[in-house]
Scaffold this motif. Structure first.
Motif, PDB file in Angstrom:
ATOM      1  N   GLY A  51       5.925   3.082  -8.941  1.00  0.00           N
ATOM      2  CA  GLY A  51       6.897   3.078  -7.852  1.00  0.00           C
ATOM      3  C   GLY A  51       8.280   3.394  -8.377  1.00  0.00           C
ATOM      4  O   GLY A  51       8.521   3.369  -9.583  1.00  0.00           O
ATOM      5  N   ARG A  60       2.695  -1.389  -3.735  1.00  0.00           N
ATOM      6  CA  ARG A  60       1.545  -0.556  -4.119  1.00  0.00           C
ATOM      7  C   ARG A  60       0.477  -1.385  -4.836  1.00  0.00           C
ATOM      8  O   ARG A  60      -0.713  -1.116  -4.692  1.00  0.00           O
ATOM      9  CB  ARG A  60       2.003   0.611  -4.983  1.00  0.00           C
ATOM     10  N   HIS A 102      -5.367   7.341  -9.194  1.00  0.00           N
ATOM     11  CA  HIS A 102      -4.625   6.844  -8.026  1.00  0.00           C
ATOM     12  C   HIS A 102      -5.685   6.548  -6.975  1.00  0.00           C
ATOM     13  O   HIS A 102      -6.260   7.459  -6.380  1.00  0.00           O
ATOM     14  CB  HIS A 102      -3.638   7.916  -7.555  1.00  0.00           C
ATOM     15  N   MET A 110       2.686   8.286  -3.262  1.00  0.00           N
ATOM     16  CA  MET A 110       2.603   8.000  -4.692  1.00  0.00           C
ATOM     17  C   MET A 110       2.328   9.267  -5.495  1.00  0.00           C
ATOM     18  O   MET A 110       2.700   9.362  -6.662  1.00  0.00           O
ATOM     19  CB  MET A 110       1.551   6.935  -5.025  1.00  0.00           C
TER      20      MET A 110
END
Length: 122
Positions: A51, A60, A102, A110
Motif C-alpha cells: 500500500g 489490504r 496478488h 493494488m
C-alpha cells in the motif's frame, strides 16, 4: 536442483526468507558449476500486499485474510518504500526476478501500486 541444471534456464524458488534465498542461490550456482554450465537466472515467487501508506496496507491485509482464510500476513507486506527495501535485500541475496502474488483479484488498484513498487526498486 539437478533437474533445473540439466533442463532449465531459470530456477524459481517459492516463499523464501532472504537468508533462504541466499542459501538456495548458492546451491543452484554450485550445482550449475558442477554440471559445467553457466549459472541459471534465479527468481522467487512470494505472496505480497502493498500500500501507499500504513492505513492502505492494513486495509489490504484485512482483505487478503478474508480472501485466503489465513490469520497471518503474506511474506511481503508493507508500504511501497518498505517493500522496495526488502526486495533490495533479496536482490543482494541473488534474486534476479520476483513474482509477487496478488490474491485479492477484486483490488485492481493494488496492481497500480505494484507498478509504483517496481519503479521504486529501479
Amino acid at each position: 536442483v539437478r533437474a533445473a541444471v540439466a533442463c532449465a534456464d531459470e530456477y524459481n524458488t517459492t516463499f523464501p526468507t532472504v537468508e533462504q534465498a541466499r542459501d538456495r542461490r548458492r546451491a543452484v550456482d554450485e550445482a550449475a558449476r558442477a554440471g559445467g554450465r553457466e549459472p541459471l537466472t534465479f527468481s522467487m515467487m512470494t505472496g505480497c500486499v502493498v500500500g501507499r501508506d500504513r492505513a492502505e496496507v492494513d486495509e489490504r491485509l484485512r482483505a487478503w485474510r478474508n480472501v485466503t482464510g489465513r490469520d497471518g500476513d503474506p511474506p511481503l507486506s508493507g508500504t511501497v518504500d518498505e517493500l522496495a527495501e526488502r526486495l533490495r535485500a533479496y536482490e543482494s541475496a541473488g534474486v534476479e526476478r520476483a513474482m509477487l502474488q496478488h490474491l485479492d483479484h477484486e483490488d485492481v488498484e493494488m496492481v497500480a501500486v505494484l507498478g509504483e513498487l517496481a519503479s521504486a526498486c529501479g
